[in-house]
Design a protein around this motif. Structure first.
Motif, PDB file in Angstrom:
ATOM      1  N   GLU A 143       0.831  -1.203   0.000  1.00 46.02           N
ATOM      2  CA  GLU A 143       0.000   0.000   0.000  1.00 46.02           C
ATOM      3  C   GLU A 143       0.863   1.250   0.000  1.00 46.02           C
ATOM      4  O   GLU A 143       1.903   1.318   0.658  1.00 46.02           O
ATOM      5  CB  GLU A 143      -0.931   0.016   1.209  1.00 46.02           C
ATOM      6  CG  GLU A 143      -1.904   1.199   1.201  1.00 46.02           C
ATOM      7  CD  GLU A 143      -2.904   1.175   2.338  1.00 46.02           C
ATOM      8  OE1 GLU A 143      -3.617   2.176   2.512  1.00 46.02           O
ATOM      9  OE2 GLU A 143      -2.964   0.138   3.053  1.00 46.02           O
ATOM     10  N   VAL A 144       0.403   2.255  -0.736  1.00 42.18           N
ATOM     11  CA  VAL A 144       1.052   3.568  -0.745  1.00 42.18           C
ATOM     12  C   VAL A 144       0.221   4.478   0.161  1.00 42.18           C
ATOM     13  O   VAL A 144      -0.815   5.011  -0.261  1.00 42.18           O
ATOM     14  CB  VAL A 144       1.142   4.141  -2.175  1.00 42.18           C
ATOM     15  CG1 VAL A 144       1.933   5.454  -2.165  1.00 42.18           C
ATOM     16  CG2 VAL A 144       1.779   3.134  -3.126  1.00 42.18           C
ATOM     17  N   ILE A 145       0.666   4.625   1.395  1.00 50.39           N
ATOM     18  CA  ILE A 145      -0.128   5.327   2.408  1.00 50.39           C
ATOM     19  C   ILE A 145      -0.419   6.768   1.998  1.00 50.39           C
ATOM     20  O   ILE A 145      -1.541   7.266   2.180  1.00 50.39           O
ATOM     21  CB  ILE A 145       0.581   5.293   3.769  1.00 50.39           C
ATOM     22  CG1 ILE A 145       0.828   3.835   4.205  1.00 50.39           C
ATOM     23  CG2 ILE A 145      -0.240   6.032   4.822  1.00 50.39           C
ATOM     24  CD1 ILE A 145      -0.420   3.018   4.385  1.00 50.39           C
ATOM     25  N   ARG A 146       0.556   7.440   1.410  1.00 43.98           N
ATOM     26  CA  ARG A 146       0.374   8.860   1.092  1.00 43.98           C
ATOM     27  C   ARG A 146      -0.671   9.081  -0.005  1.00 43.98           C
ATOM     28  O   ARG A 146      -1.195  10.190  -0.149  1.00 43.98           O
ATOM     29  CB  ARG A 146       1.716   9.483   0.668  1.00 43.98           C
ATOM     30  CG  ARG A 146       2.254   8.975  -0.656  1.00 43.98           C
ATOM     31  CD  ARG A 146       3.611   9.576  -0.988  1.00 43.98           C
ATOM     32  NE  ARG A 146       4.144   9.071  -2.240  1.00 43.98           N
ATOM     33  CZ  ARG A 146       3.886   9.602  -3.427  1.00 43.98           C
ATOM     34  NH1 ARG A 146       3.099  10.665  -3.527  1.00 43.98           N
ATOM     35  NH2 ARG A 146       4.413   9.095  -4.520  1.00 43.98           N
ATOM     36  N   LEU A 147      -0.975   8.034  -0.778  1.00 42.18           N
ATOM     37  CA  LEU A 147      -1.963   8.168  -1.840  1.00 42.18           C
ATOM     38  C   LEU A 147      -3.318   7.608  -1.451  1.00 42.18           C
ATOM     39  O   LEU A 147      -4.317   7.857  -2.122  1.00 42.18           O
ATOM     40  CB  LEU A 147      -1.470   7.458  -3.116  1.00 42.18           C
ATOM     41  CG  LEU A 147      -0.192   8.000  -3.757  1.00 42.18           C
ATOM     42  CD1 LEU A 147       0.213   7.128  -4.941  1.00 42.18           C
ATOM     43  CD2 LEU A 147      -0.359   9.444  -4.193  1.00 42.18           C
ATOM     44  N   SER A 148      -3.367   6.814  -0.383  1.00 40.99           N
ATOM     45  CA  SER A 148      -4.611   6.188   0.060  1.00 40.99           C
ATOM     46  C   SER A 148      -5.361   7.097   1.027  1.00 40.99           C
ATOM     47  O   SER A 148      -4.862   8.139   1.444  1.00 40.99           O
ATOM     48  CB  SER A 148      -4.309   4.843   0.733  1.00 40.99           C
ATOM     49  OG  SER A 148      -3.663   3.948  -0.141  1.00 40.99           O
ATOM     50  N   GLY A 149      -6.572   6.671   1.385  1.00 40.63           N
ATOM     51  CA  GLY A 149      -7.320   7.353   2.439  1.00 40.63           C
ATOM     52  C   GLY A 149      -8.461   8.229   1.980  1.00 40.63           C
ATOM     53  O   GLY A 149      -9.298   8.635   2.787  1.00 40.63           O
ATOM     54  N   LEU A 150      -8.517   8.525   0.682  1.00 46.21           N
ATOM     55  CA  LEU A 150      -9.610   9.351   0.169  1.00 46.21           C
ATOM     56  C   LEU A 150     -10.882   8.512   0.065  1.00 46.21           C
ATOM     57  O   LEU A 150     -10.843   7.344  -0.312  1.00 46.21           O
ATOM     58  CB  LEU A 150      -9.233   9.902  -1.200  1.00 46.21           C
ATOM     59  CG  LEU A 150     -10.217  10.869  -1.869  1.00 46.21           C
ATOM     60  CD1 LEU A 150     -10.287  12.176  -1.099  1.00 46.21           C
ATOM     61  CD2 LEU A 150      -9.785  11.123  -3.316  1.00 46.21           C
ATOM     62  N   ASN A 151     -12.018   9.105   0.411  1.00 46.72           N
ATOM     63  CA  ASN A 151     -13.308   8.441   0.226  1.00 46.72           C
ATOM     64  C   ASN A 151     -13.946   8.928  -1.074  1.00 46.72           C
ATOM     65  O   ASN A 151     -14.034  10.139  -1.310  1.00 46.72           O
ATOM     66  CB  ASN A 151     -14.248   8.730   1.395  1.00 46.72           C
ATOM     67  CG  ASN A 151     -14.009   7.809   2.564  1.00 46.72           C
ATOM     68  OD1 ASN A 151     -13.108   6.970   2.534  1.00 46.72           O
ATOM     69  ND2 ASN A 151     -14.802   7.943   3.603  1.00 46.72           N
ATOM     70  N   LEU A 152     -14.387   8.001  -1.901  1.00 50.41           N
ATOM     71  CA  LEU A 152     -15.057   8.348  -3.142  1.00 50.41           C
ATOM     72  C   LEU A 152     -16.540   8.037  -3.016  1.00 50.41           C
ATOM     73  O   LEU A 152     -16.913   6.959  -2.538  1.00 50.41           O
ATOM     74  CB  LEU A 152     -14.462   7.546  -4.312  1.00 50.41           C
ATOM     75  CG  LEU A 152     -12.961   7.712  -4.569  1.00 50.41           C
ATOM     76  CD1 LEU A 152     -12.546   6.879  -5.780  1.00 50.41           C
ATOM     77  CD2 LEU A 152     -12.598   9.172  -4.770  1.00 50.41           C
ATOM     78  N   VAL A 153     -17.366   8.963  -3.456  1.00 48.63           N
ATOM     79  CA  VAL A 153     -18.812   8.768  -3.407  1.00 48.63           C
ATOM     80  C   VAL A 153     -19.257   8.117  -4.716  1.00 48.63           C
ATOM     81  O   VAL A 153     -19.107   8.685  -5.797  1.00 48.63           O
ATOM     82  CB  VAL A 153     -19.552  10.095  -3.197  1.00 48.63           C
ATOM     83  CG1 VAL A 153     -21.064   9.855  -3.198  1.00 48.63           C
ATOM     84  CG2 VAL A 153     -19.119  10.743  -1.889  1.00 48.63           C
ATOM     85  N   ILE A 154     -19.802   6.905  -4.588  1.00 52.91           N
ATOM     86  CA  ILE A 154     -20.296   6.168  -5.740  1.00 52.91           C
ATOM     87  C   ILE A 154     -21.748   5.785  -5.466  1.00 52.91           C
ATOM     88  O   ILE A 154     -22.039   5.134  -4.461  1.00 52.91           O
ATOM     89  CB  ILE A 154     -19.469   4.885  -5.999  1.00 52.91           C
ATOM     90  CG1 ILE A 154     -17.973   5.209  -6.076  1.00 52.91           C
ATOM     91  CG2 ILE A 154     -19.965   4.192  -7.264  1.00 52.91           C
ATOM     92  CD1 ILE A 154     -17.574   6.079  -7.241  1.00 52.91           C
ATOM     93  N   ALA A 155     -22.648   6.220  -6.315  1.00 51.81           N
ATOM     94  CA  ALA A 155     -24.074   5.922  -6.173  1.00 51.81           C
ATOM     95  C   ALA A 155     -24.581   6.297  -4.779  1.00 51.81           C
ATOM     96  O   ALA A 155     -25.358   5.567  -4.166  1.00 51.81           O
ATOM     97  CB  ALA A 155     -24.353   4.447  -6.467  1.00 51.81           C
ATOM     98  N   GLY A 156     -24.092   7.427  -4.269  1.00 51.22           N
ATOM     99  CA  GLY A 156     -24.579   7.959  -3.002  1.00 51.22           C
ATOM    100  C   GLY A 156     -23.938   7.402  -1.752  1.00 51.22           C
ATOM    101  O   GLY A 156     -24.320   7.782  -0.639  1.00 51.22           O
ATOM    102  N   ALA A 157     -22.950   6.527  -1.888  1.00 58.06           N
ATOM    103  CA  ALA A 157     -22.306   5.932  -0.721  1.00 58.06           C
ATOM    104  C   ALA A 157     -20.795   6.172  -0.769  1.00 58.06           C
ATOM    105  O   ALA A 157     -20.196   6.216  -1.848  1.00 58.06           O
ATOM    106  CB  ALA A 157     -22.595   4.433  -0.648  1.00 58.06           C
TER     107      ALA A 157
END
Length: 264
Positions: free
Chosen positions: A59-73
């Protein structure tokens, strides 16, 4: 050529997925681009069939962690990376436990398509673009390979259209013999609600199959590649009707000619 940047968005790449022309091309195309002197970044989904330990993903910690909204979730974005040392190619993987921690790639144990394949593809596409933004790496060409990358062209041209990072990018969408006559998901109309496509285009995706999604990608691309023989003739005719340039991509010379033509 070293100032030209090519972003490869691949459905499959050897050795992580094997046995298809697309997977072979997923390895060969970035390799050819690097041999021609292009600056390359390569992405694919972290399907559950990929053995992380054997392939040395981390895992690349500095690039991870963002939440993406897909179909309202909300869905957490996890970025992993691995290196193919023999050709000096680094591969970024888009991961999420909800969408990719499964035994199959697109179908379950009974051979039925996952009902959220549309959401999975949309998450993958947004994950790629958000990660490229974090890398602060501005591509000149985005080369998409496979139906699972079909959300990239409309996303770049609509939702991300106002961002300078993608303002001048050229999109090459490459077709393969991978458009089964089955729905891409339970509710692609809802999934595509985040896009700024026309109401007619969105309505046309209400019960979309793979060919409909490919047509949407072609409409928002600058050119179309032919990745193998046996392509859907309807999709080729559709690209020709839109006057999209068609490129064979079976040799280094053809790849170079396609990229040079795209860059004008």
């Amino acid at each position: 050529m070293d100032d030209i940047k090519v972003l490869f968005v691949n459905q499959e790449i050897e050795p992580y997925v094997v046995g298809t022309q697309m997977a072979s091309a997923g390895l060969k195309l970035p390799q050819q681009a690097m041999a021609l002197g292009y600056d390359v970044r390569t992405f694919m989904p972290k399907f559950g069939v990929i053995n992380e330990r054997r392939n040395q993903l981390h895992e690349v910690i500095r690039l991870s962690g963002l939440n993406l909204v897909i179909a309202g979730a909300d869905h957490p974005l996890i970025i992993k990376v691995a290196s193919l040392q023999s050709i000096r190619l680094q591969v970024y993987f888009i991961d999420n436990e909800d969408y990719f921690l499964r035994r199959g790639i697109f179908h379950d144990e009974l051979g039925l398509p996952y009902s959220d394949n549309d959401e999975r593809g949309f998450f993958f596409a947004k994950g790629v673009l958000e990660t490229v933004k974090k890398l602060r790496w501005i591509p000149d060409i985005i080369h998409c390979n496979g139906w699972f990358t079909s959300f990239i062209p409309p996303l770049v041209r609509t939702l991300y259209g106002g961002e300078s990072l993608f303002g001048g990018v050229k999109i090459l969408y490459t077709l393969y013999d991978d458009t089964p006559d089955e729905p891409i998901g339970a509710n692609p109309y809802n999934t595509l609600g985040a896009l700024k496509i026309t109401p007619e285009e969105r309505e046309g995706m209400r019960d979309a199959d793979h060919a409909a999604l490919c047509r949407l990608a072609i409409r928002y691309s600058d050119a179309v590649g032919k990745g193998e023989i046996g392509l859907d003739p309807g999709l080729i005719a559709y690209a020709q009707g839109l006057e999209r340039p068609l490129y064979d991509l079976h040799s280094e010379e053809q790849v170079q000619a396609a990229y040079q033509s795209l860059m004008g």
